[in-house]
Design a protein around this motif. Structure first.
Motif, PDB file in Angstrom:
ATOM      1  N   TYR A  15      51.125  40.804 -12.527  1.00 49.79           N
ATOM      2  CA  TYR A  15      50.582  40.009 -13.640  1.00 49.79           C
ATOM      3  C   TYR A  15      49.169  39.611 -13.222  1.00 49.79           C
ATOM      4  N   ILE A  50      46.414  34.163 -11.442  1.00 49.05           N
ATOM      5  CA  ILE A  50      46.017  32.856 -11.970  1.00 49.05           C
ATOM      6  C   ILE A  50      45.361  32.132 -10.795  1.00 49.05           C
ATOM      7  N   ARG A  64      63.576  30.369 -19.258  1.00 47.88           N
ATOM      8  CA  ARG A  64      63.826  31.808 -19.410  1.00 47.88           C
ATOM      9  C   ARG A  64      65.164  32.238 -18.823  1.00 47.88           C
ATOM     10  N   GLU A 102      60.031  27.245  -9.506  1.00 46.21           N
ATOM     11  CA  GLU A 102      58.609  26.916  -9.640  1.00 46.21           C
ATOM     12  C   GLU A 102      58.351  25.610 -10.407  1.00 46.21           C
ATOM     13  N   GLU A 143      55.763  27.758  -6.181  1.00 48.21           N
ATOM     14  CA  GLU A 143      56.694  28.800  -6.656  1.00 48.21           C
ATOM     15  C   GLU A 143      57.094  29.737  -5.523  1.00 48.21           C
TER      16      GLU A 143
HETATM   17  N1  GLY Z   1      53.142  34.068 -12.851  1.00 49.02           N
HETATM   18  C1  GLY Z   1      53.925  33.894 -14.006  1.00 49.02           C
HETATM   19  C2  GLY Z   1      55.064  33.030 -13.777  1.00 49.02           C
HETATM   20  O1  GLY Z   1      55.098  32.287 -12.807  1.00 49.02           O
HETATM   21  O2  GLY Z   1      56.027  33.047 -14.479  1.00 49.02           O
END
Ligand code: GLY
Ligand code: MN
Ligand code: MN
Length: 428
Positions: free
Chosen positions: A202, A205, A359, A373, A412
């Motif tokens: 991904y 960030i 999720r 996280e 996380e």
């Molecule tokens: N980096 C995306 C997430 O932590 O879900």
């Protein structure tokens, strides 16, 4: 290790075929799409069903023909093309399990139009055969349910993806300590992990100061802060190994002894504690709720909120400071599919009303791999809304003003669920 992985995968696929009354499936690696009015493609992203079986992650137009009663065939796309280089030589234990037939162009693809009782597993616009069932639901649900349990090979791949990402995290943190820009930290990460942009699981960030309050912050500012104004650093970045992702976040304060550093330490401690509770039979929704209550305690300890933890949770006040789920399944996808399934038959367990972004709602099983996280953020938009919604009286606004320039905290790790002692792939 791959052979026992393959054994598990083929057992699950055979069972999935039986559930869906199919004789076989064609699993397509995928193809690229061009930008509108252009001949430039978006980055290729491999079908996770394909890379579950074959660790070739960067080659479009490949097809696996899988039948329960014969050795699978891999139609491997190797175009005679002087524009691009060919996929690297294919070596590895996995190749023993396939009859490999190279195809150089579309015309080489066999005519599948006579195949009966077969599924086609691939992206929406990929199936050109009317006789094939495109992503048959019964098959997909069954596979997605069972993909949540990871084999040794998969866990080892995610572990390697953690190890590699941590090199990048270290390099990026060093840049921050020297006062470099977000973008410079990003470049240091890429160099240390030897990943290019499209190999990342991904987009990185990488946020300094208040940018840390943007959950998926994407800009990577090019400038360096003036001395004295650089306060904090949040990095959420992973790697891929054999098509498996890591997904890791750390947060740092520039001054290791200030209040924000203490707040980070408190979240870090709480994160380790909650990670140890990701054991077989635990309901992840309960774990998420527990995490919110623990975050509420921290908010209270730091004098950021003025009510007890239960009130903070029940009124939705903790959502102001932690507006995302505790975590998600992780594997071939960063947010691995199947987290809301209630059964292999595809029944859904939706997240609770108060936590719509969660999720993962399943009861944890041994060798699930997931992220833990938690975080605390100071997000202007949510704080203003809280004020308008009458939650403002519970908030100590002076403390919020103190912390707002630091953005936010997320810690996380990637965890393997076990009966008693979950394995933390990130810290170990
Ligand atoms: N980096 C995306 C997430 O932590 O879900
Ligand atoms: Mn994550
Ligand atoms: Mn992440």
């Amino acid at each position: 290790m791959f052979s026992s992985h393959y054994k598990y995968v083929s057992e699950i696929i055979n069972q999935g075929l039986e559930k869906a009354s199919l004789d076989g499936v064609l699993i397509y690696s995928g193809h690229v799409h061009n930008y509108f009015l252009d001949d430039m493609p978006y980055a290729f992203a491999c079908n996770p069903h394909f890379k579950w079986m074959v660790p070739i992650t960067e080659t479009p137009h490949c097809i696996i023909h899988y039948k329960s009663d014969s050795k699978p065939i891999l139609y491997l796309y190797q175009p005679k093309d002087y524009w691009h280089s060919l996929p690297k030589t294919l070596e590895g234990e996995w190749s023993e399990f396939f009859d490999i037939i190279p195809i150089t162009c579309k015309e080489d693809v066999p005519d599948f139009s006579d195949l009966k009782n077969h599924g086609w597993i691939g992206q929406d616009d990929s199936c050109e055969f009317d006789n094939l069932q495109h992503n048959p639901k019964k098959y997909m649900d069954y596979i997605h349910w069972h993909r949540a349990v990871k084999t040794k090979y998969e866990i080892e791949s995610i572990k390697k993806a953690n190890k590699l990402a941590l090199k990048g995290h270290k390099a990026a943190e060093n840049c921050f300590r020297k006062g470099y820009s977000e973008f410079e930290s990003h470049l240091a990460y890429m160099l240390a992990t030897k990943h290019n942009e499209y190999q990342l699981p991904y987009g990185n960030i990488i946020a300094q100061n208040e940018n840390g309050s943007v959950l998926h912050y994407q800009h990577m500012q090019r400038f360096r802060h003036q001395q004295g104004s650089l306060k904090s650093f949040l990095i959420d970045a992973g790697c891929q190994v054999n098509g498996y992702a890591s997904d890791i976040t750390r947060t740092y304060s520039f001054d290791n002894n200030d209040e924000f550093a203490k707040l980070i330490q408190a979240v870090d401690k709480m994160q380790v504690k909650i990670g140890k509770q990701a054991t077989t039979g635990t309901n992840y929704v309960d774990l998420h709720t527990k995490a919110h209550l623990m975050i509420a305690e921290i908010l209270k300890d730091f004098d950021i909120i003025k009510c007890d933890a239960l009130t903070a949770h029940d009124t939705g006040l903790t959502n102001v400071f932690l507006p995302h789920g505790l975590g998600h399944y992780l594997g071939l996808q960063v947010h691995d599919i199947g987290g809301h399934q209630k059964s292999p038959a595809g029944k859904i367990k939706s997240p609770p009303k108060l936590h719509p972004f969660l999720r993962l709602t399943r009861t944890l099983e041994k060798n699930n791999v997931l992220t833990i996280e938690p975080g605390i953020y100071f997000i202007g938009m949510l704080l203003e809304k809280a004020k308008a919604d009458d939650l403002g009286e519970y908030i100590n606004w002076n403390r919020v003003d103190d912390f707002k320039p630091y953005g936010g905290i997320r810690i996380e790790d990637n965890i393997v669920v076990k009966k008693n002692n979950p394995v933390n792939l990130t810290r170990e």
